[in-house]
Design a protein around this motif. Sequence first.
Motif, PDB file in Angstrom:
ATOM      1  N   UNK A   1       0.211  -0.774   5.800  1.00  0.00           N
ATOM      2  CA  UNK A   1       1.668  -0.928   5.891  1.00  0.00           C
ATOM      3  C   UNK A   1       2.233  -1.600   4.647  1.00  0.00           C
ATOM      4  N   UNK A   2       1.527  -2.598   4.140  1.00  0.00           N
ATOM      5  CA  UNK A   2       1.982  -3.348   2.973  1.00  0.00           C
ATOM      6  C   UNK A   2       1.510  -2.736   1.645  1.00  0.00           C
ATOM      7  N   UNK A   3       0.770  -1.614   1.721  1.00  0.00           N
ATOM      8  CA  UNK A   3       0.308  -0.938   0.514  1.00  0.00           C
ATOM      9  C   UNK A   3      -0.812  -1.644  -0.210  1.00  0.00           C
ATOM     10  N   UNK A   4      -1.610  -2.423   0.516  1.00  0.00           N
ATOM     11  CA  UNK A   4      -2.690  -3.206  -0.098  1.00  0.00           C
ATOM     12  C   UNK A   4      -4.018  -2.469   0.039  1.00  0.00           C
ATOM     13  N   UNK A   5      -4.668  -2.154  -1.083  1.00  0.00           N
ATOM     14  CA  UNK A   5      -5.966  -1.482  -1.011  1.00  0.00           C
ATOM     15  C   UNK A   5      -7.045  -2.372  -0.402  1.00  0.00           C
ATOM     16  N   UNK A   6      -7.933  -1.747   0.360  1.00  0.00           N
ATOM     17  CA  UNK A   6      -9.065  -2.460   0.956  1.00  0.00           C
ATOM     18  C   UNK A   6     -10.187  -2.667  -0.052  1.00  0.00           C
ATOM     19  N   UNK A   7     -10.222  -1.832  -1.091  1.00  0.00           N
ATOM     20  CA  UNK A   7     -11.266  -1.918  -2.114  1.00  0.00           C
ATOM     21  C   UNK A   7     -10.721  -1.325  -3.403  1.00  0.00           C
TER      22      UNK A   7
END
Length: 128
Positions: free
Chosen positions: A72-78
Amino acid sequence: MRIYVTSVFVDDQEKALRFYTEALGFVKKQDIPLGEARWLTVVSPEAPEGTELLLEPDGHPAVKPYKEALVHDGIPAASFAVDDVAAEYARLSGLGVGFAQEPLTTGPVTTAVLDDTCGNLIQIVHTG
């Protein structure tokens, strides 16, 4: 000290294995049955003895809200290093991979963010 294994939570290990090997180009390193799940890791073909990425099931109750919030916040997991973000973007787009962010250059860093089909955003990056 060095990083041995890091993980990305996935909603389906078999689907994740296909995506991470067939689309991203990693190779399967370990596949050990553990009841309903597997200890399933992939590595870069450029560093087969390097850091392993565990394709970890997202069954823990805290994981799905965490993953949803990151997306939702556009934050990559890796984040994965590539030699040429634009070329990798073109190659992956040709395979039907969806992107949340097209290649973007900020100073010496170029990034793009893709959808791994398993509930995560993954950043590809080149610095230099």
